[in-house]
Scaffold this motif. Sequence first.
Motif, PDB file in Angstrom:
ATOM      1  N   ILE A  30      29.026  56.086 116.946  1.00 35.70           N
ATOM      2  CA  ILE A  30      30.170  56.375 117.815  1.00 35.70           C
ATOM      3  C   ILE A  30      29.805  56.049 119.262  1.00 35.70           C
ATOM      4  O   ILE A  30      30.574  55.410 119.996  1.00 35.70           O
ATOM      5  CB  ILE A  30      30.613  57.843 117.666  1.00 35.70           C
ATOM      6  N   MET A  32      32.085  64.371 120.745  1.00 29.88           N
ATOM      7  CA  MET A  32      32.835  63.387 121.523  1.00 29.88           C
ATOM      8  C   MET A  32      33.463  64.023 122.757  1.00 29.88           C
ATOM      9  O   MET A  32      33.534  63.401 123.828  1.00 29.88           O
ATOM     10  CB  MET A  32      33.899  62.734 120.645  1.00 29.88           C
ATOM     11  N   SER A  62      40.615  60.350 118.840  1.00 26.92           N
ATOM     12  CA  SER A  62      39.161  60.476 118.729  1.00 26.92           C
ATOM     13  C   SER A  62      38.733  60.461 117.270  1.00 26.92           C
ATOM     14  O   SER A  62      37.732  59.825 116.905  1.00 26.92           O
ATOM     15  CB  SER A  62      38.680  61.767 119.397  1.00 26.92           C
TER      16      SER A  62
END
Length: 473
Positions: A297, A437, A339
């Motif tokens: 990611i 995140m 996300s």
Amino acid sequence: MAMEDFLAFPALSLTLPIFTFFLFLYTLTRKTKTLNLPPGSYGWPIIGETLAFVNQDHHKFISQRMRKYSPKIFKTNILGEKAVVICGAAGHKFVSSNEEKLFQVWRPHSMQRLFHTYTEKFNSAAEIRLVKTPGFLRSELLLEYVQVMDSLVAQHFNTYWTNNKKVIEVHHLAQLLVLNISSQYFLGLEDQARIQKLSKLWDTMMFALHVIPLNFPGTIYYRAMKAAKIVREELKVLIKEKRVTMAAGVKMNDVLSFMMNNPDSTGRYVTDDEIAGKVMGLVSAAFNSPAMTTAFIVKYLGQRPDVYDKVRKEQEEIRRSKKEGEGLNWEDIQKMKYSWNVALEVMRVIPPLQGTFREAIVDFTYEGYTVPKGWKVYWTMSTTNMNSEHFEAPEEFDPTRYEKSSSVQPYTNIPFGSGPRACPGKEFARLQLLTFMHHLLTKINYWDVLNPHTKVLGGLNPIPIQGLHIRLH
């Protein structure tokens, strides 16, 4: 009894079992020859196609054989077992729909020996009940854990990311974060020194989950077995400590404590060694795949400013809605739709686990071919996740493809599996990834990926061999 009869008796007692054995082999061989087995190759004697399976790019290994033999099913010999690879979305659905009917779970011999489960006959339903009975991984019970997760991730960033370090290795930090979260949730362990020690040991074990179990000095498997032995002893020490603490009246609410205080699905209280083995399997599942996805990611966000900007905007909106010092809650997690699409796309392009095994518990037929009882069945995401029939321009990294439910067909991108054997930790992993995140995008302005072409290990686990290094700004 006459003397000659007496002398003939031992010879007969030896001849009969030998004759029976060869008759069995003949019958088995004849049966296999008369079956309409899937096309394919067993590869080299003894080792089969194992070397290519564990070392080659996984998508390449599978796609080459799909083109050569069949796009739906082919046979091979891997990890010491005759196996069939069932391909495509229809294959995924077939496996998922026939759990406990045609298949049972099977682990490679390397994993069985690492986790001391080589004497067990796996029972999929029992394994699922073992995990789900206490409800630790159900989404409704994770509601109470969001703030704990948020606090752990925030502490991780304060310690390792925002302390003026310019260059960091993301995969190692992701492993440390994931094991820290898993240790507290599954083991009730908060000692950071012990967690760091376990993280290094688990990292060594991860390279040997799907290999030929050659246990002699110099091999990956030998190092992994040594690491597994130390982990098991550490867990046994922790179990003894917990028994003393619980005897003093202290209540504990973690998976390890639950296993210690409750019988398994058969009503039997398992030994400390068995508990340690089962916990090692659970933590390994919660350690390897989430850490890899977390690292990749960071890689894709660092390489795609357009995707980065959208995720940052979503996360900043959530941050601005909070009061000073207020942490994340379950409603915030549900707002992180884009996300999560980014995470899904990362797991499509680089599956955290390329596939998994089953064992045929009866002879069955698929696409006109017979698969004998005892053969291993392997399904892999690489037959769908990079297939242009299911994903337009599959080589492109495009999180927007998940915004329309009709754009992603069922059984095509299933990083958590599907059906009765779907990963029970999906919501736990989702919570960890999205919380990470949030802190990444609200605490770090931007970063450069220093080795974007880092070599990724072939086989089932796409581990970045040299790590993933970034420069923070």
